[in-house]
Design an enzyme around this catalytic site. Sequence first.
Site, PDB file in Angstrom:
ATOM      1  N   CYS A   5       0.826  -1.249  -0.175  1.00  0.00           N
ATOM      2  CA  CYS A   5      -0.029   0.144  -0.087  1.00  0.00           C
ATOM      3  C   CYS A   5       0.805   1.081  -0.074  1.00  0.00           C
ATOM      4  O   CYS A   5       1.865   1.355   0.884  1.00  0.00           O
ATOM      5  CB  CYS A   5      -0.841   0.068   1.110  1.00  0.00           C
ATOM      6  SG  CYS A   5      -1.965   1.464   1.459  1.00  0.00           S
ATOM      7  N   CYS A   6       0.643   2.158  -0.968  1.00  0.00           N
ATOM      8  CA  CYS A   6       1.503   3.386  -0.890  1.00  0.00           C
ATOM      9  C   CYS A   6       0.408   4.870  -1.220  1.00  0.00           C
ATOM     10  O   CYS A   6      -0.730   4.329  -1.712  1.00  0.00           O
ATOM     11  CB  CYS A   6       2.401   3.470  -1.678  1.00  0.00           C
ATOM     12  SG  CYS A   6       2.245   3.600  -3.474  1.00  0.00           S
ATOM     13  N   ASN A   7       0.858   5.893  -1.105  1.00  0.00           N
ATOM     14  CA  ASN A   7       0.144   6.884  -1.174  1.00  0.00           C
ATOM     15  C   ASN A   7      -0.704   7.003  -2.404  1.00  0.00           C
ATOM     16  O   ASN A   7      -2.130   7.061  -2.347  1.00  0.00           O
ATOM     17  CB  ASN A   7       0.907   8.080  -1.012  1.00  0.00           C
ATOM     18  CG  ASN A   7       0.457   9.094  -0.153  1.00  0.00           C
ATOM     19  OD1 ASN A   7      -0.817   9.204   0.187  1.00  0.00           O
ATOM     20  ND2 ASN A   7       1.297   9.704   0.648  1.00  0.00           N
TER      21      ASN A   7
END
Lengths: 98, 643
Positions: free
Chosen positions: A6-8
């Site tokens: 998960c990333c921005n």
Amino acid sequence: MKILLCCNAGMSSSILVKKIREAAEKRGMDLTITAVANAAIRDEVGKWDVCLVGPQLVYAVNSIKAQLNIPVASVEPRVYAMADGDKALDFAVSLLEG
Amino acid sequence: MFTGRQSRILEILLNNVQGMTGAKLSEHLGVSSRTIRNEVGEINRIWKEGNLIKASKRKGYFIEEQFADSVREYLLSGGRKQREEDAAGRGWMILGMTLETGRTDVFAVEEELSLSTPAVYKEVTKFQKKMVAGYQYEILQMSADRLWIEGDERKIRQFLFKLVKDETQAGTNMHVFLLRALLYRAFDQDEYEWMVRVIKEYFDSRYIQVSDANLYMVASAVYITMIRNAQNHRVVTLQDAEEIDPEIQELFRYLDENSFELDDGDRQILWGLFHGFKITANPAVEESSGSLSVLVLEDFCSEVMEKYHFDFWQSKDFYDNILIHIEYMMRRMETGYEVKNPILNDIKRQYPYAYEISMLLVPIVYRYKNCYIQDDEISFIAIFVEHFLENVNHKLKTVIISSPRFSINTIMSNWIQSNFHNQLEVTAMIPRHSLEKYLKENQVDLIISMADSIIDPVIATFKIDGIPNHYTQKAMNALIHRIRMNYRFREIIRTYFKKEIIRIYRGKAEFDQVILELSRALKSEDCIHDVNEYVNDVLQREINYPTYMGDWFMIPHPLVTFAKKTAIGVAVLKTPIRMKNKEIQLIFLLAMEKKQNEQIGVLFQLFRHMAGENLSIRSLAAVETEEEFIDVLIRISSSTDIG
């Protein structure tokens, strides 16, 4: 093993996903991995064993954990920056074995 | 001053001015006429201004006329309540007597409360039922003539804290009465008041604003703890208890210094109570930790926007206040100290719409917490929502282009009033030819017209074809939703895009140079900590994780460096920068704070959308001034259908 990354923006992780997948193939591991943006996390409940988050989201680890109810941790910045699939995979495995 | 039965006698006599015989009264109240005689004597003894109740052979008992008004007043104001207090109070007192040593018997209670044996049994049974209904805990047990307390000290204290919490939060000033009953002989009014002063001193000296309810609740809970300890009812310290937050630690340290000795076990239980209420200076929501309450509130806001088309984001004050409330509410759900609302039913009845909207929170919280919010807690949220609807919400200023047929105009305005009074405010009903002048002088969000579907290039128009029906209503809701979303985008864009950090490059430019210059601009706006650190992180990151979106657009941002203040630097490149077969015309350099920010999520959606169609990139790349850039971006956001 099923890993969620998960990333921005959901953009940086695709490369790390590829590297982790390669690392798993080399080890002959059965691995499912996908990357999502932070905003989409609530659609992922119940689908994964462990969740890795990018260093940009280190503040969100607890809230993601609360949503997914699985081990969640942020990938060490150096590992992430170098897109080191092997180390990231080790990290995910160690989280699961807790 | 009068007991329940005495008040009842007075009530009956007030309603029967012609008087009533002792026999009739005793029949009414189900007691002997001897009891009636005694009670009347007692009433006259309490009433110091002379005989309140007189008796005559002909009339029976009656109330002396000169006192009738003051008796009526007494009964109306506090009499009824006093009666309930007495009844509830007896149960508390029996519990208090039993708590002292953990056991007692029916005879001791008889003696102490001057009740008959059957009356004691009745009181105990009533009290037990009440506690099971209200607290699911059978604390007071009775078998034959023995009474004892069930449960370990932890459970007992938590229960006592719940009683105290309910009584203090109800704000009726009854809590001292409760304490006196529960602590029985150990209660000392002076000691308790001193405790309140000491704790008040703590809050005052640290400039912490606490409500009366919270002050008395804290003092009462500490007082109960002290007395339980003094009576040697000790609590076992749990090893795996949750960590106590630093600000409450400080309160405990202060209590220590004032020689209230609390051991770890005491603190753990007190913390459970204190954690769910605002008794610290800082708002409990830690911005940097990505708190769960932010997620819950964001989901709530989104769903309210989706289903009811209200923009809770529009007021930061409202948002912050309800956020703090939700944080404490969720803590209380965890610790089990949920707050009761004595006016729950009034709220449901008077604010059904706000209550309905608040109910959206139930499934959201369930998703995160796996438990349901109680009605009482929902009703507090409903109060917030009602306040929003009445005082905070910006109603869309609406102009109706009047129809030549007068009756249609009436139908239209009635329709809006009955279906959209929360959303729209009709500021004018004017003929078409006056519109231009009106728009120059007034702010308008929506135009309603029978004839045209587009009147103004910017202001949304709603065209009504005939008598409004179900479909018209749906269409209007959809339009309101769109207008609100556009306003939200506009606000977000204005927050993060500032003309000071927009650069328009007309000649040839190098990527590294552009990043450096934008970083300097971010630095001079105090958005980032250090230019070099920031630039290096951004450039390093591009090597492994390039940030192209489509073929013309990039959103470089650092991997590990957080910003002081979230902002977006912009480079418009009239001469594209060539990178890896892409012709970059637009660069958004992101600086992001280390905290949850749903608005950035919304912007990412917009960016992704922009990258997918070259028209918007091209129109942004064509701008000549920084102001124009922001205008064009707002226009793009309002023409995209996202969020």
